[in-house]
Design an enzyme around this catalytic site. Structure first.
Site, mmCIF file in Angstrom:
data_model
loop_
_atom_site.group_PDB
_atom_site.id
_atom_site.type_symbol
_atom_site.label_atom_id
_atom_site.label_comp_id
_atom_site.label_asym_id
_atom_site.label_seq_id
_atom_site.Cartn_x
_atom_site.Cartn_y
_atom_site.Cartn_z
ATOM 1 N N GLU A 151 0.913 -1.305 0.043
ATOM 2 C CA GLU A 151 0.197 0.290 -0.252
ATOM 3 C C GLU A 151 0.896 0.863 0.141
ATOM 4 O OE1 GLU A 151 -2.444 2.858 0.292
ATOM 5 O OE2 GLU A 151 -3.266 1.425 0.084
ATOM 6 N N ALA A 194 4.178 0.638 -5.798
ATOM 7 C CA ALA A 194 3.937 -0.291 -6.668
ATOM 8 C C ALA A 194 4.263 0.697 -7.457
ATOM 9 C CB ALA A 194 3.232 -1.025 -6.978
ATOM 10 N N ASP A 230 -2.377 4.517 -10.754
ATOM 11 C CA ASP A 230 -1.596 3.709 -10.519
ATOM 12 C C ASP A 230 -1.422 2.551 -10.892
ATOM 13 O OD1 ASP A 230 -0.672 6.259 -8.931
ATOM 14 O OD2 ASP A 230 -0.478 5.578 -7.693
ATOM 15 N N ARG A 277 -26.742 9.884 -10.084
ATOM 16 C CA ARG A 277 -26.098 10.672 -9.060
ATOM 17 C C ARG A 277 -25.134 11.850 -10.179
ATOM 18 N NH1 ARG A 277 -21.903 7.399 -5.335
ATOM 19 N NH2 ARG A 277 -23.411 7.122 -4.029
ATOM 20 N N HIS A 315 -16.185 9.259 -8.428
ATOM 21 C CA HIS A 315 -15.670 7.835 -9.116
ATOM 22 C C HIS A 315 -15.650 8.111 -10.173
ATOM 23 C CE1 HIS A 315 -16.381 3.822 -8.071
ATOM 24 N NE2 HIS A 315 -16.572 3.538 -9.832
ATOM 25 N N GLU A 363 -12.491 -0.348 -8.684
ATOM 26 C CA GLU A 363 -12.595 0.830 -9.166
ATOM 27 C C GLU A 363 -11.582 0.794 -10.330
ATOM 28 O OE1 GLU A 363 -13.136 5.626 -8.772
ATOM 29 O OE2 GLU A 363 -13.059 4.748 -7.103
ATOM 30 N N ALA A 385 -20.265 0.478 -5.347
ATOM 31 C CA ALA A 385 -19.250 0.120 -5.041
ATOM 32 C C ALA A 385 -18.258 -0.186 -3.675
ATOM 33 C CB ALA A 385 -18.376 1.673 -4.827
#
Length: 585
Positions: free
Chosen positions: A163, A287, A354, A413, A523, A552, A567
């Protein structure tokens, strides 16, 4: 005379030395207060002379997971260096600044000057070798990453999570944590009938303008309830047993709500489960690229604290769960010029795309990248999602500067956001009363946000509609006319203006609440193309051996628009599938 003068000088010198020694060795504990992300942070700092000995947090309202490295790692650094001139914890900036401000207030009150001590930083995580060997490496520690890691570990694989942020949780942590599950146990308790996998599938497909992959959406719909039960029974997540949300675009109230009304409940329990399974979690580990050998992904090259290059070999699989790119303005505008720096984001600072870029660099196919969603009700000053405004799902209304409703409050939304941006000033006001708050229970669940919005002048409480209108300079006659109409529609059960699908709630009695809000990027629907096994596909539609993805950063589930509550269902369902698939390799 000389003897007397010498005696006096000796006495004065001795007194000064004794005072200096006394000051240097004096121990005192002093309190200080600073302002964090969610209100005041109060600390007690113990000093020995001019040195910090101990720091204790007396009271605070910060996110427990995000605050942990502040109250541990940052505290240790400040004590070791004997200085508050330190770097804030990435992803916990406001909490860090509030904590440092509280300590500085105590230093000032103590009347001392800190003298910096040189020290070497200590690692608090698992031991990190230059090269590390695992069966499965999961990149990202949100709900999807934890789900994948836990399932792969239970299947007997040697698993690690890496992470890039100092804390786990990603966007799952700062979300409301609500999760759609058709036919769930709370629906049965509340007597909600008629919901089904079929209706959930239809809502999700329609909500994304039928651009989601039907096969993948079927998998989501068929497994959402099972994923919710897994969280409840295996991970021990606690859901509220007598309340559900009906997000915009859904035909039924079907969204389970975690205790506390935030994703903190999910992340805390998932983290606890991972630790019980002895899954190492390497935080501050960014990463950088995927390792490809003989056309297979066999590992990840990473960088620890931006200081040390680290290799993670993955004998069986690399699973990407790094989220979308909502916080990356450059990437947003690359795919859709509309979402430039004018828009703030509800996402964490780490949501930079990423994983999408890394996978693209090894030939992965992308889809739906131009579709970016804004959350309609966010803080105009910070861009943060307003969880307090969840009252909208139980009857709160939206009005413009002229005091008129302009959209159905339970629309999709993207529809609500576009409607808000067309109004005067590009903002909206959300209005509710104690009756609605009694249904939603949001004020009690989000006290810190409530106090912060009042402090920022973005939320007001009033006993009458006239007072309510005055707070934001809305025409009181127009607003009273709107409220009168809402009350009539609530009584008849028919909203003749916007056909509110759940039925409006009476606003006849106060006290009332009014909150100013704007849309904020929330999102990104686009991302990697995956199949039913969560294998990442290349541009020819073939699976890239050894590479899997969930959440996502994938682009095949939500289509052009994600419905609220989808989600968590998505990341848990496909995170588990990725982990189980890797577990069979």
């Amino acid at each position: 005379m000389k003897k007397q003068l010498c005696a006096i000088l000796t006495a004065v010198t001795t007194g000064l030395l004794l005072t200096a020694c006394s000051t240097a060795s004096k121990t005192q504990t002093v309190e200080g207060t600073g302002t964090g992300k969610h209100g005041e942070i109060k600390v007690a700092v113990t000093f020995k002379g001019n040195k910090i000995e101990k720091i204790k947090v007396l009271s605070q309202n910060e996110n427990k997971v995000l605050a942990k490295p502040v109250y541990n790692q940052l505290k240790d650094t400040i004590v070791a260096k004997n200085s508050t001139d330190v770097d804030v914890i990435s992803g916990s900036t406001y909490t860090s600044k509030g904590y440092i401000a509280a300590i500085n207030a105590a230093v000032k009150k103590a009347g001392i000057t800190l003298k910096t001590t040189k020290t070497k930083s200590k690692s608090t995580g698992p031991k990190i070798g230059k090269t590390n060997h695992f069966d499965v490496v999961v990149v990202g520690s949100g709900g999807g990453g934890f789900s994948a890691a836990i399932e792969a570990k239970k299947a007997g694989k040697k698993v690690a999570i890496i992470e890039k942020m100092p804390t786990v949780g990603g966007n799952t942590l700062i979300s409301g944590g609500e999760m759609n599950a058709p036919g769930n146990w709370v629906q049965k308790k509340l007597g909600i009938k008629g919901d089904s996998v079929k209706s959930y599938y239809k809502d999700t497909m329609k909500g994304g303008d039928y651009l989601g992959d039907p096969k993948m959406v079927h998998i989501l719909a068929n497994n959402a309830l099972g994923s919710a039960k897994w969280l409840r029974d295996d991970i021990h997540v606690k859901f509220i047993n007598d309340q559900l949300f009906q997000f915009g675009g859904h035909s039924y109230k079907r969204a389970l709500i975690p205790v506390g009304h935030t994703g903190q409940e999910l992340v805390t329990k998932l983290d606890k489960k991972a630790k019980s399974l002895k899954i190492p979690i390497y935080t501050n580990m960014k990463a950088k690229s995927l390792i490809k050998r003989n056309d297979r992904i066999v590992g990840v090259k990473a960088r620890y604290q931006d200081k040390k290059n680290v290799t993670f070999n993955a004998k069986k699989a690399v699973i990407l769960t790094t989220g979308g790119f909502g916080s990356n303005v450059k990437m947003r505008t690359k795919y859709n010029k509309e979402y430039d720096k004018r828009y703030k984001s509800t996402d964490t600072a780490g949501t930079m795309g990423d994983g999408i870029v890394m996978a693209q660099n090894v030939g992965a196919k992308l889809t739906n990248m131009k579709y970016i969603q804004t959350y309609p009700i966010a803080n105009p000053k910070t861009g943060m999602i307003s969880l307090l405004a969840d009252t909208r799902f139980d009857g709160a209304i939206l009005v413009n500067q002229e005091g008129n409703r302009f959209v159905e409050e339970l629309e999709r939304r993207d529809v609500i956001s576009k409607a808000i941006l067309k109004q005067t000033g590009g903002y909206t006001y959300q209005i509710w009363n104690d009756k609605i708050d009694g249904i939603s229970k949001t004020k009690a669940a989000h006290k810190a946000e409530y106090n912060e919005l009042i402090k920022q002048g973005l939320l007001y409480k009033a006993d009458t509609i006239d007072e309510l209108a005055k707070d934001f300079k809305i025409d009181p006659a127009a607003l009273k006319a709107t409220i009168k109409k809402v009350n009539r529609y609530a009584k008849t059960g028919k909203d003749k203006d916007f056909h509110h699908r759940a039925g409006l709630v009476s606003l006849a009695k106060g006290p009332y609440y009014i909150e100013k809000a704007v849309p904020s990027v929330h999102h990104t629907m686009g991302g990697l193309v995956i199949n039913e096994k969560t294998e990442v596909l290349n541009k020819k539609g073939k699976a890239i051996p050894g590479l899997y993805a969930a959440g996502e950063l994938t682009g095949v589930i939500q289509g052009s628009n994600r419905l609220g509550g989808n989600a968590i269902a998505d990341i848990i369902t496909f995170g588990r599938i990725a982990g189980k698939t890797a577990g069979k390799l």
